[in-house]
Enzyme design. Structure first.
Site, short mmCIF file in Angstrom:
data_model
loop_
_atom_site.label_atom_id
_atom_site.label_comp_id
_atom_site.label_asym_id
_atom_site.label_seq_id
_atom_site.Cartn_x
_atom_site.Cartn_y
_atom_site.Cartn_z
N HIS A 18 0.87 -1.28 -0.09
CA HIS A 18 -0.05 0.03 -0.17
C HIS A 18 0.86 1.29 -0.04
O HIS A 18 0.35 2.45 -0.51
CB HIS A 18 -0.90 0.13 1.28
CG HIS A 18 -2.03 -0.80 1.16
ND1 HIS A 18 -2.26 -1.68 2.01
CD2 HIS A 18 -3.21 -0.77 0.04
CE1 HIS A 18 -3.49 -2.44 1.49
NE2 HIS A 18 -4.13 -1.86 0.61
N CYS A 26 5.83 -5.80 -19.26
CA CYS A 26 4.94 -5.20 -18.36
C CYS A 26 4.89 -5.25 -16.92
O CYS A 26 4.11 -4.91 -16.16
CB CYS A 26 3.50 -5.50 -18.89
SG CYS A 26 3.15 -7.18 -18.63
C1 PEP Z 1 4.35 -9.64 -13.76
O1 PEP Z 1 4.05 -10.95 -13.08
O2 PEP Z 1 5.35 -8.93 -14.01
C2 PEP Z 1 2.70 -9.10 -14.19
C3 PEP Z 1 2.99 -7.92 -14.86
O3 PEP Z 1 1.91 -9.55 -13.87
P1 PEP Z 1 1.30 -9.32 -12.12
O4 PEP Z 1 2.10 -8.42 -11.54
O5 PEP Z 1 0.04 -9.01 -12.32
O6 PEP Z 1 1.23 -10.72 -11.67
#
Ligand code: PEP
Ligand code: MG
Length: 584
Positions: free
Chosen positions: A215, A512
């Site tokens: 958070h 991402c």
């Molecule tokens: C990741 O694992 O880098 C990702 C983008 O997915 P999440 O953070 O939603 O698991």
């Protein structure tokens, strides 16, 4: 921010250790290190959250039977007053801050702990002990449930302290409003503490606990103030001591040289001004295009991201829309939610991820609640193996949203482990006329990226999970945060492998995960052949501006230097040496 109730939690386990170790305070110049979360430099004296009311011992004197109904009323009135104050603050706050306050207000009225406390009072326990006992019981059960549930323990104890203060007629515990700009340091911060902070007065955050997705990190990103979490030794820095927080390096310098600190702040401010001037589109200074995109979790986030220079959405985490749902949303309902995001980025690229339920993001209507090891269990695309209709209906919803908005979204599956899984997902997505890709989050998938690319049109590397699985280190663990650092050369070697596999066949490979939010690392990723970067919307300008300062050749040289290193710290230094401070 997910809302949830406590009633589903197994309350069979009791005992809650609320003792905190006391540490002697330090004041001499000292550099403490932690995990960098939000870039920027601030220099100011420390403030710390006010003392929490002491939790009364559970073995308490019994109250007389006749006085018990009034005691129940007193306890409920205190909880109601706390909830009311939090709701009032929620009404005056905006965005995530408002959601956090509203969620904490709901927790203050949650029937699970209120009911338990009432039972205890009816059996003769005074209100203070009843509240302490009821909440300790639930907090312990949550802590044992792990992951997302465990994160709620801080929220719940915060509610307990507020109710206890109210019962004792004491001022509300939490963060004091400082008279001068200050750095807020704490062991951990409850959401209600951080929500509604004034960034003119609280100029940086540093915590002993917490990870990059805690958070504290989320709120710091929203406020745009430097933030470092998991700082070792921070508990020993007393209120009033001047510190310099460097949210890019992940350091907290205790009692630094004042002149040097002020110069570092001025340099960081210049950087911020330069970043604010960047309006996109993403490209290196010599014109190599790299789309800089935003990660979103719903229509509201997409609308706010569309106000930044983000060129599109590189990751729409659909599961986060349904954390509160007991049952699967209908195709129509899903389509409406997805259409909101497509509309916010009309005519631009949007990558929708199918439900990544399980582990740290449990959905009541999907997944296996009783797994011993949920991060390695039936999560992500694996949920569709036993429930294929869930994926089919989601793809149908996405196709319907695409048709309704006249968009052409890409879809990707999370947690793909094998080329066969990619093949099956691609076939199904194509049957709905959608462009399929998969996430590379599992080392096996990175190693076989070339085979996976025979079936899909693009890859998106999720560095958060890729780091977790490569380093065998829980991404939620503050203690292991240095292992899950995306600068770990072992992780970057896999990223490079996947990026090269994409380049070899001319298919896009994006990143991402949180790695894409780090401007210096973003340039290295581009040097490895990554074609798009998707990060929290607030990180987009910093990443875009850093890229605009460097040539593709420099990025490639930085990538070549980084892959020669053997530690995260050396990898960072190697990149800085090639790319220079402006990207760092
Ligand atoms: C990741 O694992 O880098 C990702 C983008 O997915 P999440 O953070 O939603 O698991
Ligand atoms: Mg992931």
């Amino acid at each position: 921010m997910c809302g949830f109730t406590l009633e589903s939690v197994d309350l069979s386990m009791l005992s809650c250790n609320l003792n905190h170790m006391s540490t002697p305070f330090v004041t001499e110049t000292q550099v403490l290190t932690g995990v960098p979360v939000v870039a920027g430099v601030a220099y100011a004296p420390v403030i710390r959250p006010g003392a929490r009311p002491s939790v009364p011992p559970t073995e308490a004197a019994e109250i007389e039977e006749a006085a018990r109904p009034a005691e129940v009323t007193r306890m409920k009135a205190a909880a109601a007053a706390v909830a009311e104050r939090l709701r009032d603050r929620a009404g005056h706050a905006t965005g995530v801050a408002s959601e956090v306050l509203a969620t904490t207000a709901a927790l203050a009225q949650d029937r699970a702990w209120l009911g338990d406390a009432e039972k205890r009072i009816t059996a003769g326990t005074p209100a203070e002990q009843a509240v302490g006992g009821a909440i300790a019981k639930i907090a312990d059960a949550l802590a044992k449930a792990g992951d997302l549930m465990a994160e709620r323990v801080t929220d719940l104890r915060d509610v307990r302290d507020r109710v206890l203060a109210q019962l004792a007629g004491l001022p509300e515990p939490g963060v004091p409003v400082p008279d001068v700009p200050s750095v807020l340091c704490a062991e951990d911060l409850a959401p209600a503490d951080t929500a509604g902070l004034d960034p003119a007065l609280v100029v940086a955050l540093a915590t002993t606990l917490g990870g990059p997705t805690s958070h504290t990190a989320i709120i710091a990103r929203q406020l745009g103030i430097p933030c470092v979490v998991a700082v070792e030794g921070l508990d020993a820095v007393a209120a009033g001591v001047p510190v310099m927080v460097d949210g890019s390096l992940g350091t907290v310098t205790v009692s630094p040289d004042a002149g040097e600190a002020q110069r570092a702040v001025a340099r960081a401010r210049e950087d911020a001004e330069r970043i604010a001037l960047w309006t996109g589109p993403g490209a290196t200074v010599d014109g190599h295009r790299v789309a800089v995109l935003a990660n979103v979790q719903d229509g509201a986030a997409a609308r706010s991201a569309s106000q930044t220079p983000a060129e599109g959405v590189g990751l729409f985490r659909t599961e986060l829309c349904f954390l509160n749902r007991d049952t699967e949303p209908s195709v129509r309902e899903q389509a409406e939610i997805y259409a909101e995001v497509l509309t916010a980025f009309e005519g631009r690229k949007v990558v929708i991820r199918t439900l990544d339920a399980g582990s740290d993001k449990p959905l009541k209507f999907a997944g296996h609640p009783d797994e011993a090891n949920p991060a390695l269990g039936v999560r992500g695309v694996r949920i569709s193996f036993g429930n294929p209709g869930l994926l089919t209906r989601q793809l149908e919803s996405i196709a319907s949203a695409a048709q309704a908005t006249g968009s052409d979204p890409w879809v990707m599956a999370p947690m793909i482990a094998t080329p066969d899984e990619a093949k099956n997902f691609a076939a199904e997505a194509r049957s709905f006329g959608l462009t399929p890709g998969v996430m590379i989050e599992i080392p096996a998938a990175a190693l076989l990226a070339n085979h996976i690319l025979e079936h899909v049109d693009f890859l998106s590397i999720g560095t958060n999970d890729l780091a977790q699985y490569t380093m065998a280190a829980d991404r939620m663990s503050a203690e292991l945060a240095t292992l899950t650092d995306p600068w770990q050369p072992g992780v970057l070697a896999l990223v490079e492998l996947a990026a090269r596999a994409g380049a070899a066949v001319g298919k896009p490979v994006g990143v991402c995960g949180e790695a894409a939010a780090d401007p210096l690392l973003a340039c290295v990723l581009v040097g490895m052949g990554v074609t798009s970067l998707s990060a929290a919307a607030t990180a987009v300008p910093g990443v875009g501006a850093a890229l605009a300062e460097v040539t593709l050749d420099r990025c490639r040289a930085a990538a070549a230097a980084v892959v020669q290193t053997a530690s995260a710290a050396d990898a960072r230094s190697a990149a800085l040496a090639v790319l220079g401070a402006k990207t760092g």
